[in-house]
Scaffold this motif. Structure first.
Motif, mmCIF file in Angstrom:
data_model
loop_
_atom_site.group_PDB
_atom_site.id
_atom_site.type_symbol
_atom_site.label_atom_id
_atom_site.label_comp_id
_atom_site.label_asym_id
_atom_site.label_seq_id
_atom_site.Cartn_x
_atom_site.Cartn_y
_atom_site.Cartn_z
ATOM 1 N N ARG A 207 4.451 -0.028 8.698
ATOM 2 C CA ARG A 207 5.266 -0.025 7.477
ATOM 3 C C ARG A 207 4.717 -1.018 6.456
ATOM 4 O O ARG A 207 4.693 -0.748 5.254
ATOM 5 N N ASN A 208 4.272 -2.169 6.944
ATOM 6 C CA ASN A 208 3.714 -3.168 6.042
ATOM 7 C C ASN A 208 2.391 -2.707 5.443
ATOM 8 O O ASN A 208 2.131 -2.929 4.257
ATOM 9 N N ILE A 209 1.560 -2.063 6.236
ATOM 10 C CA ILE A 209 0.296 -1.526 5.721
ATOM 11 C C ILE A 209 0.578 -0.465 4.656
ATOM 12 O O ILE A 209 -0.039 -0.459 3.592
ATOM 13 N N LYS A 210 1.548 0.410 4.915
ATOM 14 C CA LYS A 210 1.920 1.441 3.949
ATOM 15 C C LYS A 210 2.384 0.797 2.638
ATOM 16 O O LYS A 210 1.994 1.229 1.548
ATOM 17 N N ALA A 211 3.194 -0.245 2.730
ATOM 18 C CA ALA A 211 3.679 -0.936 1.531
ATOM 19 C C ALA A 211 2.523 -1.576 0.758
ATOM 20 O O ALA A 211 2.482 -1.513 -0.474
#
Length: 117
Positions: free
Chosen positions: A47-51
């Motif tokens: 999720r952090n990589i996507k953000a």
């Protein structure tokens, strides 16, 4: 201080310091690195990589993991710079001067090459 607020920055710093085209990391590997700071699973890392990607960071996904693209130096360039600074190509400088430059240059380069000697 709530460390979870800083998780996205930790993910970015890990990718920045430890990855390139030839050295990728999986979400699970990043989560394991983060375990010293806080418990984290691969889905949270994802999720952090996507953000980060949505914010415009050049994070590239490959079949073997992720890496941060757009770095100033590639792995071959880093090796060349260190060889040039430490090598005979800089005959105008003393060995001590070359080593001093190399020591000062290393923090600028990726963590992968900090052990390059």
């Amino acid at each position: 201080m709530n460390r979870k607020k800083y998780l996205i920055l930790y993910v970015l710093k890990i990718l920045e310091a430890n990855t390139d085209f030839n050295h990728t990391m999986t979400q699970k590997q990043i989560a394991e690195w983060l375990s010293d700071v806080m418990p984290c699973d691969r889905k949270t890392v994802g999720r952090n990589i996507k953000a980060l990607i949505e914010m415009g960071y050049p994070i590239i996904k490959t079949g073997s993991g992720y890496y941060l693209g757009g770095k100033k130096f590639g792995t071959d360039e880093i090796a060349f710079i260190l060889d040039a600074v430490r090598g005979n190509a800089t005959e105008d400088l003393t060995r001590e001067q070359r080593e001093d430059i190399a020591v000062r240059l290393l923090p600028v380069l990726t963590k992968i090459y900090r052990g390059y000697d």
